[in-house]
Design a protein around this motif. Structure first.
Motif, mmCIF file in Angstrom:
data_model
loop_
_atom_site.group_PDB
_atom_site.id
_atom_site.type_symbol
_atom_site.label_atom_id
_atom_site.label_comp_id
_atom_site.label_asym_id
_atom_site.label_seq_id
_atom_site.Cartn_x
_atom_site.Cartn_y
_atom_site.Cartn_z
ATOM 1 N N UNK A 25 0.828 -1.180 0.000
ATOM 2 C CA UNK A 25 0.000 0.000 0.000
ATOM 3 C C UNK A 25 0.879 1.252 0.000
ATOM 4 N N UNK A 26 1.864 1.294 0.932
ATOM 5 C CA UNK A 26 2.740 2.457 0.997
ATOM 6 C C UNK A 26 4.088 2.050 1.576
ATOM 7 N N UNK A 27 5.163 2.642 1.038
ATOM 8 C CA UNK A 27 6.508 2.373 1.523
ATOM 9 C C UNK A 27 7.153 3.703 1.910
ATOM 10 N N UNK A 28 7.764 3.721 3.091
ATOM 11 C CA UNK A 28 8.486 4.904 3.553
ATOM 12 C C UNK A 28 9.888 4.456 3.939
ATOM 13 N N UNK A 29 10.896 5.219 3.493
ATOM 14 C CA UNK A 29 12.273 4.843 3.796
ATOM 15 C C UNK A 29 13.103 6.098 4.023
ATOM 16 N N UNK A 88 13.054 1.514 7.359
ATOM 17 C CA UNK A 88 12.077 1.153 6.344
ATOM 18 C C UNK A 88 10.742 0.819 6.994
ATOM 19 N N UNK A 89 9.669 1.355 6.440
ATOM 20 C CA UNK A 89 8.320 1.016 6.894
ATOM 21 C C UNK A 89 7.489 0.689 5.668
ATOM 22 N N UNK A 90 6.886 -0.500 5.677
ATOM 23 C CA UNK A 90 6.057 -0.951 4.557
ATOM 24 C C UNK A 90 4.674 -1.257 5.097
ATOM 25 N N UNK A 91 3.697 -0.503 4.624
ATOM 26 C CA UNK A 91 2.311 -0.743 5.027
ATOM 27 C C UNK A 91 1.677 -1.692 4.025
ATOM 28 N N UNK A 92 1.266 -2.853 4.496
ATOM 29 C CA UNK A 92 0.651 -3.859 3.630
ATOM 30 C C UNK A 92 -0.825 -3.547 3.447
ATOM 31 N N UNK A 93 -1.284 -3.694 2.223
ATOM 32 C CA UNK A 93 -2.698 -3.469 1.921
ATOM 33 C C UNK A 93 -3.535 -4.572 2.561
ATOM 34 N N UNK A 94 -4.573 -4.175 3.245
ATOM 35 C CA UNK A 94 -5.486 -5.109 3.893
ATOM 36 C C UNK A 94 -6.908 -4.643 3.646
ATOM 37 N N UNK A 95 -7.867 -5.521 3.923
ATOM 38 C CA UNK A 95 -9.258 -5.106 3.874
ATOM 39 C C UNK A 95 -9.531 -4.263 5.108
ATOM 40 N N UNK A 96 -10.210 -3.170 4.946
ATOM 41 C CA UNK A 96 -10.496 -2.295 6.075
ATOM 42 C C UNK A 96 -9.352 -1.327 6.315
ATOM 43 N N UNK A 97 -9.393 -0.696 7.474
ATOM 44 C CA UNK A 97 -8.390 0.302 7.809
ATOM 45 C C UNK A 97 -7.171 -0.317 8.477
ATOM 46 N N UNK A 98 -6.030 0.349 8.305
ATOM 47 C CA UNK A 98 -4.812 -0.073 8.991
ATOM 48 C C UNK A 98 -4.971 0.163 10.480
ATOM 49 N N UNK A 130 1.977 -2.997 9.347
ATOM 50 C CA UNK A 130 3.147 -2.258 8.875
ATOM 51 C C UNK A 130 4.411 -2.984 9.330
ATOM 52 N N UNK A 131 5.250 -3.351 8.359
ATOM 53 C CA UNK A 131 6.551 -3.942 8.654
ATOM 54 C C UNK A 131 7.506 -2.779 8.884
ATOM 55 N N UNK A 132 8.151 -2.757 10.038
ATOM 56 C CA UNK A 132 9.025 -1.649 10.413
ATOM 57 C C UNK A 132 10.421 -2.176 10.692
ATOM 58 N N UNK A 133 11.390 -1.722 9.916
ATOM 59 C CA UNK A 133 12.778 -2.144 10.079
ATOM 60 C C UNK A 133 13.607 -0.936 10.502
ATOM 61 N N UNK A 134 14.276 -1.053 11.642
ATOM 62 C CA UNK A 134 15.132 0.011 12.158
ATOM 63 C C UNK A 134 16.438 -0.627 12.642
ATOM 64 N N UNK A 135 17.322 -0.971 11.693
ATOM 65 C CA UNK A 135 18.540 -1.696 12.064
ATOM 66 C C UNK A 135 19.532 -0.800 12.802
#
Length: 85
Positions: free
Chosen positions: A1-5, A10-20, A47-52
């Motif tokens: 749905x949306x990627x922020x880096x 890195x943050x990746x919001x996965x598309x799902x039915x309904x609201x996040x 949202x997958x959130x990676x903060x190494x």
């Protein structure tokens, strides 16, 4: 749905039915998937959130990126087949 880096963050919001939501049940699936691959991520619901850490090695970071890509590919395949993940 949306990627922020920003750098290696890195943050990746996965598309799902309904609201996040931080409480989305996909969170548990994400945690299990990455723990099986030796990674501790902080999923925020869908949202997958990676903060190494700054001291991460290139091969370790590549492992993280490849694992994230693998999860997204499996997620997309299962979503396309209209099954629950």
């Amino acid at each position: 749905k949306e990627i922020r880096q920003y750098g290696t963050i890195l943050a990746i919001e996965l598309a799902i039915e309904g609201e996040s939501s931080y409480f989305n049940s996909l969170r548990e699936t994400i945690i299990s998937f990455f723990l099986e691959r030796g990674m501790m991520l902080r999923p925020l619901g869908n949202v997958i959130f990676l903060n190494p850490p700054y001291c991460i090695k290139e091969d370790e970071l590549n492992h993280c990126y490849h694992s994230i890509r693998s999860f997204i590919e499996q997620y997309d395949d299962k979503k396309t087949c209209e099954t629950n993940f």
